[in-house]
Design a protein around this motif. Structure first.
Motif, mmCIF file in Angstrom:
data_model
loop_
_atom_site.group_PDB
_atom_site.id
_atom_site.type_symbol
_atom_site.label_atom_id
_atom_site.label_comp_id
_atom_site.label_asym_id
_atom_site.label_seq_id
_atom_site.Cartn_x
_atom_site.Cartn_y
_atom_site.Cartn_z
ATOM 1 N N VAL A 148 0.797 -1.166 -0.245
ATOM 2 C CA VAL A 148 -0.049 -0.022 -0.078
ATOM 3 C C VAL A 148 0.579 1.282 -0.048
ATOM 4 O O VAL A 148 2.182 1.143 0.416
ATOM 5 C CB VAL A 148 -0.904 0.062 1.134
ATOM 6 C CG1 VAL A 148 -1.973 -1.034 1.252
ATOM 7 C CG2 VAL A 148 -0.068 -0.228 2.424
ATOM 8 N N SER A 149 0.271 2.217 -0.240
ATOM 9 C CA SER A 149 0.999 3.671 -0.506
ATOM 10 C C SER A 149 1.472 4.332 0.745
ATOM 11 O O SER A 149 2.420 4.863 1.159
ATOM 12 C CB SER A 149 0.186 4.671 -1.249
ATOM 13 O OG SER A 149 0.130 4.233 -2.802
ATOM 14 N N TYR A 150 0.493 4.051 1.908
ATOM 15 C CA TYR A 150 0.524 4.642 3.311
ATOM 16 C C TYR A 150 0.171 3.385 4.176
ATOM 17 O O TYR A 150 -0.453 2.599 3.889
ATOM 18 C CB TYR A 150 -0.165 5.981 3.327
ATOM 19 C CG TYR A 150 0.059 7.014 2.454
ATOM 20 C CD1 TYR A 150 1.188 7.648 2.638
ATOM 21 C CD2 TYR A 150 -0.627 7.122 1.173
ATOM 22 C CE1 TYR A 150 1.691 8.780 1.825
ATOM 23 C CE2 TYR A 150 -0.111 8.270 0.628
ATOM 24 C CZ TYR A 150 1.083 9.029 0.712
ATOM 25 O OH TYR A 150 1.496 9.952 -0.007
ATOM 26 N N LEU A 151 0.377 3.813 5.382
ATOM 27 C CA LEU A 151 0.061 2.542 6.445
ATOM 28 C C LEU A 151 -1.075 2.072 6.501
ATOM 29 O O LEU A 151 -1.235 1.051 6.706
ATOM 30 C CB LEU A 151 0.757 3.041 7.714
ATOM 31 C CG LEU A 151 2.372 3.215 7.824
ATOM 32 C CD1 LEU A 151 2.962 3.788 9.218
ATOM 33 C CD2 LEU A 151 3.051 1.824 7.646
ATOM 34 N N ALA A 152 -2.202 3.071 6.450
ATOM 35 C CA ALA A 152 -3.504 2.650 6.633
ATOM 36 C C ALA A 152 -4.149 2.163 5.325
ATOM 37 O O ALA A 152 -5.036 1.720 5.464
ATOM 38 C CB ALA A 152 -4.418 3.792 7.115
ATOM 39 N N GLY A 153 -3.407 2.478 4.338
ATOM 40 C CA GLY A 153 -4.088 1.902 2.894
ATOM 41 C C GLY A 153 -3.543 2.922 1.969
ATOM 42 O O GLY A 153 -2.302 3.180 1.920
ATOM 43 N N GLU A 154 -4.314 3.208 1.164
ATOM 44 C CA GLU A 154 -4.223 4.305 -0.042
ATOM 45 C C GLU A 154 -4.142 5.706 0.521
ATOM 46 O O GLU A 154 -3.751 6.651 -0.272
ATOM 47 C CB GLU A 154 -4.821 4.013 -1.090
ATOM 48 C CG GLU A 154 -4.510 2.673 -1.911
ATOM 49 C CD GLU A 154 -3.029 2.356 -2.035
ATOM 50 O OE1 GLU A 154 -2.488 3.195 -2.606
ATOM 51 O OE2 GLU A 154 -2.787 1.391 -1.732
ATOM 52 N N ASP A 155 -4.653 5.783 1.545
ATOM 53 C CA ASP A 155 -5.121 7.105 2.108
ATOM 54 C C ASP A 155 -3.859 7.477 2.989
ATOM 55 O O ASP A 155 -3.495 7.019 3.910
ATOM 56 C CB ASP A 155 -6.279 7.470 2.850
ATOM 57 C CG ASP A 155 -7.644 7.272 1.742
ATOM 58 O OD1 ASP A 155 -7.225 7.505 0.676
ATOM 59 O OD2 ASP A 155 -8.405 6.702 2.158
ATOM 60 N N PHE A 156 -3.525 8.781 2.863
ATOM 61 C CA PHE A 156 -2.581 9.472 3.967
ATOM 62 C C PHE A 156 -3.207 9.727 5.100
ATOM 63 O O PHE A 156 -4.356 10.266 5.135
ATOM 64 C CB PHE A 156 -1.887 10.701 3.718
ATOM 65 C CG PHE A 156 -0.826 11.326 4.578
ATOM 66 C CD1 PHE A 156 0.401 11.004 4.737
ATOM 67 C CD2 PHE A 156 -1.497 12.316 5.198
ATOM 68 C CE1 PHE A 156 1.070 11.549 5.674
ATOM 69 C CE2 PHE A 156 -0.790 13.262 6.013
ATOM 70 C CZ PHE A 156 0.605 12.697 6.208
ATOM 71 N N THR A 157 -2.911 9.236 6.260
ATOM 72 C CA THR A 157 -3.746 9.458 7.696
ATOM 73 C C THR A 157 -2.735 9.760 8.889
ATOM 74 O O THR A 157 -1.451 9.997 8.552
ATOM 75 C CB THR A 157 -4.257 8.255 8.138
ATOM 76 O OG1 THR A 157 -3.524 7.233 8.366
ATOM 77 C CG2 THR A 157 -5.234 7.712 6.930
#
Length: 213
Positions: A148-157
Protein backbone atom coordinates in the motif's frame (compact mmCIF):
# COMPACT_ATOMS: atom_id res chain seq x y z
CA UNK A 1 -5.02 29.28 18.98
CA UNK A 2 -3.03 26.19 19.87
CA UNK A 3 0.39 26.62 21.44
CA UNK A 4 2.83 23.85 20.52
CA UNK A 5 5.85 23.39 22.76
CA UNK A 6 8.39 21.73 20.50
CA UNK A 7 11.69 20.25 21.63
CA UNK A 8 14.24 20.22 18.84
CA UNK A 9 14.87 16.85 17.19
CA UNK A 10 11.99 15.15 18.97
CA UNK A 11 8.66 13.45 18.40
CA UNK A 12 6.88 16.77 18.85
CA UNK A 13 7.57 17.30 15.13
CA UNK A 14 4.43 15.15 14.73
CA UNK A 15 2.22 17.91 16.11
CA UNK A 16 3.63 20.63 13.88
CA UNK A 17 3.18 18.34 10.89
CA UNK A 18 -0.38 17.51 11.87
CA UNK A 19 -1.31 21.18 12.19
CA UNK A 20 0.32 21.97 8.85
CA UNK A 21 -1.60 19.16 7.17
CA UNK A 22 -4.85 20.39 8.69
CA UNK A 23 -4.12 24.03 7.93
CA UNK A 24 -4.50 25.03 11.58
CA UNK A 25 -2.88 28.17 12.99
CA UNK A 26 -0.62 27.64 15.99
CA UNK A 27 1.88 29.45 18.16
CA UNK A 28 5.20 27.62 18.12
CA UNK A 29 7.52 27.71 21.10
CA UNK A 30 10.84 26.01 20.36
CA UNK A 31 13.23 24.54 22.93
CA UNK A 32 16.74 23.17 22.54
CA UNK A 33 18.08 20.07 24.23
CA UNK A 34 20.62 20.41 27.02
CA UNK A 35 24.00 19.95 25.32
CA UNK A 36 25.26 17.63 28.07
CA UNK A 37 22.25 15.51 29.00
CA UNK A 38 20.45 15.80 25.60
CA UNK A 39 17.25 16.18 27.65
CA UNK A 40 14.63 18.94 27.68
CA UNK A 41 15.59 22.25 29.32
CA UNK A 42 14.06 23.31 32.67
CA UNK A 43 11.52 25.72 31.15
CA UNK A 44 9.95 22.89 29.12
CA UNK A 45 10.07 20.46 32.05
CA UNK A 46 8.20 23.03 34.15
CA UNK A 47 5.14 22.69 31.93
CA UNK A 48 4.43 19.03 32.74
CA UNK A 49 5.55 16.63 35.49
CA UNK A 50 7.28 14.31 33.00
CA UNK A 51 8.96 17.20 31.19
CA UNK A 52 8.85 15.59 27.77
CA UNK A 53 7.74 16.99 24.42
CA UNK A 54 5.31 17.36 22.85
CA UNK A 55 3.10 19.51 25.01
CA UNK A 56 0.26 21.68 23.78
CA UNK A 57 -1.83 24.37 25.39
CA UNK A 58 -5.36 25.01 24.15
CA UNK A 59 -7.76 27.33 25.93
CA UNK A 60 -6.52 26.38 29.38
CA UNK A 61 -5.92 22.71 28.56
CA UNK A 62 -2.35 21.45 28.89
CA UNK A 63 -1.89 18.10 27.18
CA UNK A 64 1.11 15.82 26.68
CA UNK A 65 1.61 12.45 24.91
CA UNK A 66 1.85 12.72 21.15
CA UNK A 67 -0.87 10.17 20.33
CA UNK A 68 -3.30 11.85 22.72
CA UNK A 69 -2.47 15.25 21.24
CA UNK A 70 -2.95 14.00 17.68
CA UNK A 71 -6.37 12.57 18.51
CA UNK A 72 -7.34 15.69 20.46
CA UNK A 73 -6.37 18.06 17.65
CA UNK A 74 -8.10 15.98 14.96
CA UNK A 75 -11.35 15.78 16.93
CA UNK A 76 -11.30 19.23 18.48
CA UNK A 77 -9.96 21.29 15.61
CA UNK A 78 -9.65 19.11 12.52
CA UNK A 79 -13.24 18.01 11.92
CA UNK A 80 -12.10 14.41 12.00
CA UNK A 81 -9.74 14.76 9.05
CA UNK A 82 -6.73 12.41 8.73
CA UNK A 83 -8.40 9.59 10.60
CA UNK A 84 -10.60 6.82 9.24
CA UNK A 85 -14.00 6.14 10.73
CA UNK A 86 -15.58 2.77 11.52
CA UNK A 87 -17.40 2.67 8.18
CA UNK A 88 -14.17 2.88 6.20
CA UNK A 89 -12.84 -0.48 4.93
CA UNK A 90 -9.37 0.39 6.25
CA UNK A 91 -10.58 1.41 9.72
CA UNK A 92 -8.94 -1.55 11.49
CA UNK A 93 -5.68 -0.99 9.62
CA UNK A 94 -5.73 2.67 10.58
CA UNK A 95 -6.18 1.84 14.26
CA UNK A 96 -3.46 -0.79 14.16
CA UNK A 97 -0.81 1.36 12.51
CA UNK A 98 -1.72 4.48 14.47
CA UNK A 99 -1.04 2.63 17.72
CA UNK A 100 1.83 0.56 16.28
CA UNK A 101 3.96 3.72 16.18
CA UNK A 102 4.17 4.13 19.95
CA UNK A 103 3.34 0.55 20.83
CA UNK A 104 6.07 -1.21 18.83
CA UNK A 105 8.12 0.91 16.45
CA UNK A 106 9.35 3.73 18.67
CA UNK A 107 9.84 1.57 21.80
CA UNK A 108 12.02 -1.01 20.05
CA UNK A 109 14.24 1.70 18.54
CA UNK A 110 14.54 3.28 22.00
CA UNK A 111 15.38 -0.08 23.60
CA UNK A 112 18.13 -0.70 21.05
CA UNK A 113 19.54 2.76 21.74
CA UNK A 114 19.68 2.07 25.48
CA UNK A 115 21.19 -1.38 25.04
CA UNK A 116 23.86 0.00 22.73
CA UNK A 117 24.78 2.63 25.31
CA UNK A 118 25.41 -0.11 27.86
CA UNK A 119 28.00 -1.53 25.50
CA UNK A 120 26.92 -5.16 25.32
CA UNK A 121 28.60 -7.24 22.64
CA UNK A 122 26.67 -8.22 19.52
CA UNK A 123 26.45 -11.82 20.76
CA UNK A 124 25.01 -10.89 24.14
CA UNK A 125 21.51 -12.43 24.42
CA UNK A 126 19.89 -9.11 25.41
CA UNK A 127 21.52 -7.29 22.50
CA UNK A 128 20.54 -10.06 20.11
CA UNK A 129 16.96 -10.14 21.39
CA UNK A 130 16.44 -6.40 21.01
CA UNK A 131 18.06 -6.34 17.57
CA UNK A 132 15.94 -9.30 16.51
CA UNK A 133 12.79 -7.53 17.63
CA UNK A 134 13.74 -4.42 15.66
CA UNK A 135 14.42 -6.53 12.58
CA UNK A 136 10.97 -8.11 12.83
CA UNK A 137 9.27 -4.75 13.32
CA UNK A 138 11.08 -3.23 10.35
CA UNK A 139 10.25 -6.26 8.20
CA UNK A 140 6.58 -5.87 9.09
CA UNK A 141 6.59 -2.19 8.09
CA UNK A 142 8.45 -3.04 4.88
CA UNK A 143 5.92 -5.74 4.00
CA UNK A 144 3.01 -3.39 4.61
CA UNK A 145 4.48 -0.59 2.50
CA UNK A 146 5.20 -3.05 -0.29
CA UNK A 147 1.43 -3.49 -0.60
CA UNK A 148 0.00 0.00 0.00
CA UNK A 149 1.04 3.62 -0.43
CA UNK A 150 0.51 4.60 3.21
CA UNK A 151 0.27 2.64 6.41
CA UNK A 152 -3.53 2.65 6.68
CA UNK A 153 -3.95 1.90 2.98
CA UNK A 154 -4.05 4.24 0.01
CA UNK A 155 -5.01 7.27 2.11
CA UNK A 156 -2.48 9.39 3.99
CA UNK A 157 -3.61 9.52 7.63
CA UNK A 158 -2.49 10.34 11.13
CA UNK A 159 -1.02 6.83 11.31
CA UNK A 160 1.72 8.09 9.00
CA UNK A 161 2.24 11.23 11.06
CA UNK A 162 2.70 9.05 14.13
CA UNK A 163 5.15 6.65 12.48
CA UNK A 164 7.55 8.72 10.38
CA UNK A 165 9.52 10.20 13.32
CA UNK A 166 10.83 6.77 14.30
CA UNK A 167 11.99 6.11 10.74
CA UNK A 168 13.65 9.51 10.31
CA UNK A 169 14.62 11.92 13.11
CA UNK A 170 14.95 9.19 15.74
CA UNK A 171 17.83 7.79 13.68
CA UNK A 172 19.89 10.73 14.96
CA UNK A 173 19.97 8.89 18.29
CA UNK A 174 19.91 5.30 17.02
CA UNK A 175 21.14 4.80 13.45
CA UNK A 176 19.19 2.29 11.38
CA UNK A 177 20.35 1.19 7.95
CA UNK A 178 17.41 1.53 5.57
CA UNK A 179 19.23 -0.07 2.65
CA UNK A 180 17.41 -3.43 3.11
CA UNK A 181 14.03 -1.70 3.06
CA UNK A 182 13.23 -0.27 -0.39
CA UNK A 183 9.52 0.11 0.30
CA UNK A 184 10.21 2.14 3.44
CA UNK A 185 12.66 4.33 1.53
CA UNK A 186 10.11 4.95 -1.24
CA UNK A 187 7.47 5.73 1.39
CA UNK A 188 9.73 8.30 3.04
CA UNK A 189 10.26 9.96 -0.31
CA UNK A 190 6.48 10.24 -0.74
CA UNK A 191 6.17 11.70 2.72
CA UNK A 192 9.07 14.08 2.17
CA UNK A 193 7.40 15.48 -0.92
CA UNK A 194 4.38 16.64 1.07
CA UNK A 195 4.42 20.45 1.43
CA UNK A 196 3.00 20.26 4.96
CA UNK A 197 5.82 17.95 6.06
CA UNK A 198 8.45 20.24 4.57
CA UNK A 199 6.92 23.29 6.25
CA UNK A 200 6.71 21.56 9.62
CA UNK A 201 10.30 20.37 9.55
CA UNK A 202 11.57 23.77 8.44
CA UNK A 203 9.68 25.57 11.21
CA UNK A 204 10.46 23.10 13.95
CA UNK A 205 14.01 22.04 13.10
CA UNK A 206 15.50 24.43 10.53
CA UNK A 207 18.97 23.08 11.32
CA UNK A 208 18.03 19.51 10.35
CA UNK A 209 17.75 18.08 6.86
CA UNK A 210 14.92 15.52 7.07
CA UNK A 211 16.41 12.00 7.16
CA UNK A 212 14.42 10.52 4.31
CA UNK A 213 16.98 8.06 2.97
Amino acid sequence: MLTIHHLGHSQSERILWLCEELGLPYDLKRYQRDPVTILAPPDLRALHPLGAAPIIEDDGVVLAESAAIVEYVIVKHGNGRLRLGPDHPDYAAFLYWFHFANGNLQPVVARLMMVNRVGLGPDHPVQAAVQGRLDRVMALVEARLSEVSYLAGEDFTAADIMSVFSLTTMRLFQPIDLAPYPAIRAYLQRVGARPAYRRAMHKGDPDLAPMLA
